[in-house]
Design an enzyme around this catalytic site. Structure first.
Site, PDB file in Angstrom:
ATOM      1  N   ARG A   1       0.853  -1.187   0.000  1.00  0.00           N
ATOM      2  CA  ARG A   1       0.000   0.000   0.000  1.00  0.00           C
ATOM      3  C   ARG A   1       0.889   1.237   0.000  1.00  0.00           C
ATOM      4  NH1 ARG A   1      -2.519   3.065   4.681  1.00  0.00           N
ATOM      5  NH2 ARG A   1      -3.891   4.511   3.616  1.00  0.00           N
TER       6      ARG A   1
ATOM      7  N   HIS B   1      -2.884  10.987   0.780  1.00  0.00           N
ATOM      8  CA  HIS B   1      -2.319  10.794   2.120  1.00  0.00           C
ATOM      9  C   HIS B   1      -1.759  12.152   2.555  1.00  0.00           C
ATOM     10  CE1 HIS B   1      -0.947   7.372   4.917  1.00  0.00           C
ATOM     11  NE2 HIS B   1      -0.620   8.482   5.548  1.00  0.00           N
TER      12      HIS B   1
ATOM     13  N   GLU C   1      -7.259   8.370   6.425  1.00  0.00           N
ATOM     14  CA  GLU C   1      -7.588   8.974   7.714  1.00  0.00           C
ATOM     15  C   GLU C   1      -8.163  10.371   7.603  1.00  0.00           C
ATOM     16  OE1 GLU C   1      -4.498   8.699  10.624  1.00  0.00           O
ATOM     17  OE2 GLU C   1      -4.410   6.521  10.506  1.00  0.00           O
TER      18      GLU C   1
ATOM     19  N   ASN D   1      -7.157   1.668   9.608  1.00  0.00           N
ATOM     20  CA  ASN D   1      -5.867   1.863  10.263  1.00  0.00           C
ATOM     21  C   ASN D   1      -6.099   1.671  11.755  1.00  0.00           C
ATOM     22  OD1 ASN D   1      -5.117   2.655   7.713  1.00  0.00           O
ATOM     23  ND2 ASN D   1      -4.569   4.754   8.257  1.00  0.00           N
TER      24      ASN D   1
ATOM     25  N   TYR E   1      -4.226   1.340  15.440  1.00  0.00           N
ATOM     26  CA  TYR E   1      -3.009   1.437  16.238  1.00  0.00           C
ATOM     27  C   TYR E   1      -3.255   1.220  17.724  1.00  0.00           C
ATOM     28  CZ  TYR E   1      -0.416   3.269  12.256  1.00  0.00           C
ATOM     29  OH  TYR E   1       0.202   3.389  11.049  1.00  0.00           O
TER      30      TYR E   1
ATOM     31  N   GLU F   1      -3.301  -0.155   8.062  1.00  0.00           N
ATOM     32  CA  GLU F   1      -2.098   0.199   8.825  1.00  0.00           C
ATOM     33  C   GLU F   1      -2.197  -0.410  10.212  1.00  0.00           C
ATOM     34  OE1 GLU F   1      -1.187   4.406   9.098  1.00  0.00           O
ATOM     35  OE2 GLU F   1      -1.603   4.716   6.972  1.00  0.00           O
TER      36      GLU F   1
HETATM   37  C1  PNW Z   1      -1.170   7.194  10.798  1.00  0.00           C
HETATM   38  N1  PNW Z   1      -3.544   8.415  16.690  1.00  0.00           N
HETATM   39  O1  PNW Z   1      -1.351   8.310  11.601  1.00  0.00           O
HETATM   40  C2  PNW Z   1      -0.843   7.707   9.400  1.00  0.00           C
HETATM   41  O2  PNW Z   1      -1.725   7.237   8.420  1.00  0.00           O
HETATM   42  C3  PNW Z   1       0.578   7.477   8.980  1.00  0.00           C
HETATM   43  O3  PNW Z   1       0.912   8.364   7.938  1.00  0.00           O
HETATM   44  C4  PNW Z   1       1.476   7.615  10.185  1.00  0.00           C
HETATM   45  O4  PNW Z   1       2.829   7.617   9.853  1.00  0.00           O
HETATM   46  C5  PNW Z   1       1.139   6.465  11.107  1.00  0.00           C
HETATM   47  O5  PNW Z   1      -0.236   6.404  11.405  1.00  0.00           O
HETATM   48  C6  PNW Z   1       1.932   6.484  12.418  1.00  0.00           C
HETATM   49  O6  PNW Z   1       1.606   7.620  13.170  1.00  0.00           O
HETATM   50  C7  PNW Z   1      -1.865   8.221  12.878  1.00  0.00           C
HETATM   51  O7  PNW Z   1      -3.215   9.371  17.451  1.00  0.00           O
HETATM   52  C8  PNW Z   1      -1.439   9.157  13.795  1.00  0.00           C
HETATM   53  O8  PNW Z   1      -4.370   7.551  17.065  1.00  0.00           O
HETATM   54  C9  PNW Z   1      -1.994   9.224  15.046  1.00  0.00           C
HETATM   55  C10 PNW Z   1      -2.983   8.339  15.405  1.00  0.00           C
HETATM   56  C11 PNW Z   1      -3.400   7.376  14.509  1.00  0.00           C
HETATM   57  C12 PNW Z   1      -2.846   7.334  13.258  1.00  0.00           C
END
Ligand code: PNW
Length: 470
Positions: free
Chosen positions: A97, A141, A187, A315, A317, A376
């Site tokens: 991706r 992006h 996002e 995505n 995390y 992601e």
């Molecule tokens: C994503 N949060 O950003 C982005 O899609 C990427 O470009 C980035 O490098 C990656 O995650 C790592 O940060 C996020 O605060 C940033 O939950 C912050 C959050 C989630 C996604």
């Protein structure tokens, strides 16, 4: 080069898995990949007619980036892409991706396209295909052409969704023969909230609620217009969907009442993004809360925003909220995070592996989604080389193993997750954190641009080879 893993013959593991699926196994054909984005890796900002983007401007603003850096050269992927595809290949990934930089294709945002800019993506995609790796292209992006910001005010204007639709149509026409899978916008929530509310991301605006709600509506509209453009102009069989960072709501304790409360919370807390994309309306609670600051929109806008998608990209995390059922108007309470809740290297990245189980489950249940990709998942780490030169990033391996265990719970229960893209293939420009947060499974020396596998690269290769949590 990725060192060979000791103590295991690859054919044994695969043969064993065929006869008797390991309890930790993923479905046959599960798609393993890695993810990146254009501004974070490409560099070459003045190459082949690329126009400036809002991230060029923002990253060169004093004080905007933690380490004072920018993406001018980043990982130099624009030149080193063939080498990077070999890294993907040695991992055994079958999908990649990446994002297309709008200002490479339309340096002014609209008007005359720049074929030389697009040619980079043709070269990249052809090289991927030659190596048996399926391209998944994200159209946006966060690197809006700076000209759109200056001419019309970027996402504050309805002109930007229109221009985005034209750009999407052109890309579908030009790359439709090479790319089957497109993501619209990465996002929406972060580009709206951080870019236009808090001012921590480009373009660095701090709009009042009315302006912010209108930006949110324009971004959702752009998603819908791009879905329609790709459907109209891609070759038959082209598939399209969003790649959204859904606000993740986890039942604090797994009871039927808390699960229901977490579903309700998921729908309400994503009202301006996933909910309106899937349902074609803003929830009553969202509009009531916004009051006079509610976005201005037409019924036609809502029909466009909710154009049917082929899959949903997620995505994932971190758990955003642990939810407890409550006898209040909303039906839920969001538990505050105790100060002692752990986090990874990035303060915001609290490990809560069950997020990657619940988010796809909620999305599939709430909106009857039949195909989901984890677009992601990954973590930053401090990543210091040991005396023998190896980066033993066992914190990243711990994080990944736990998330994959939960993802495997989802697939084993029939949640329709078709693939997983690890963020990220290699260390890169982490937005306002500059180069201080490293998310790669390959280390990048930003002076020499040399790539070196971390231990987690071996972990991921092993996971892919066995199609199971290892
Ligand atoms: C994503 N949060 O950003 C982005 O899609 C990427 O470009 C980035 O490098 C990656 O995650 C790592 O940060 C996020 O605060 C940033 O939950 C912050 C959050 C989630 C996604």
């Amino acid at each position: 080069m990725l060192p060979a893993a000791p103590g295991r013959a690859q054919s044994d593991a695969q043969g064993g898995a065929r006869e008797r699926p390991a309890p930790s196994g993923f479905p046959n054909g599960f798609l393993w990949g890695t993810a990146t984005s254009a501004y974070q890796i490409e560099g070459a900002i003045n190459e082949d007619g690329r126009g400036p983007s809002i991230w060029d401007r923002f990253s060169h603003t004093p004080g905007a980036i933690a380490d004072g850096s920018n993406g001018d050269t980043a990982t130099d992927h624009y030149r080193l892409y063939k080498e990077d595809i070999q890294l993907m290949k040695e991992l055994g990934t079958k999908a990649y991706r990446f994002s297309i930089a709008w200002p490479r294709v339309f340096p002014d945002g609209t008007g005359a396209p720049n074929p030389k800019g697009l040619d980079f993506y043709k070269r990249l995609i052809d090289e991927l295909s030659a190596n048996g790796i399926e391209p998944f292209a994200t159209l946006y992006h966060w690197d809006l052409p700076q000209a759109m910001q200056e001419r019309v005010g970027g996402w504050t204007s309805r002109e930007t969704p229109k221009a985005f639709a034209d750009y999407a149509a052109y890309v579908a026409q030009q790359l439709g023969d090479r790319v089957q899978y497109f993501f619209t916008i990465n996002e929406c929530s972060r580009l709206v909230h951080l870019g236009h509310g808090l001012g921590g991301d480009a373009p660095g605006l701090k709009l009042p609620p009315s302006g912010l709600n209108q930006v949110r509506h324009h971004v959702a509209l752009a998603h819908g217009l791009a879905v329609q453009a790709i459907r109209a102009l891609g070759r038959s069989g082209t598939k399209v969907g969003p790649a959204e960072n859904v606000v993740s709501c986890i039942p604090a304790i797994e009871t039927p009442a808390n699960i229901r409360a977490a579903e309700i919370a998921t729908r309400e807390l994503n009202a301006g993004y996933m909910t309106v994309m899937m349902e074609g309306k803003y929830t009553d609670a969202y509009l009531e809360k916004a009051g006079n600051d509610a976005p201005k929109f037409t019924p036609e806008d809502l029909r466009i925003i909710s154009s049917p998608v082929d899959f949903v990209g997620l995505n994932v995390y971190t758990p955003d909220h642990y939810v407890v059922a409550a006898d209040n108007a909303r039906g839920f309470t969001l538990a505050p995070f105790p100060a002692s809740f752990p986090h990874m290297k990035a303060d915001w990245l609290r490990p809560g592996p069950e997020a990657i189980y619940w988010v796809p489950r909620h999305v599939a249940k709430l909106w009857n989604v039949k195909s989901i990709y984890i677009t992601e998942n990954g973590t930053s780490g401090s990543d210091k080389a040991a005396a023998d030169g190896t980066i033993y990033d066992v914190d990243r391996i711990m994080y990944l193993r736990n998330y994959l265990t939960q993802l495997r719970r989802a697939t084993s229960e029939g949640v329709p997750v078709a693939g997983y893209f690890l963020w990220s293939l290699m260390d890169n420009f982490e937005w306002s954190d500059g180069y201080e947060q490293r998310f790669g499974i390959y280390h990048v020396d930003f002076e020499t641009k040399r790539r070196t596998p971390k231990l987690s690269a071996s972990f991921y290769r092993e996971t892919i080879a066995r199609n199971a949590v290892v």
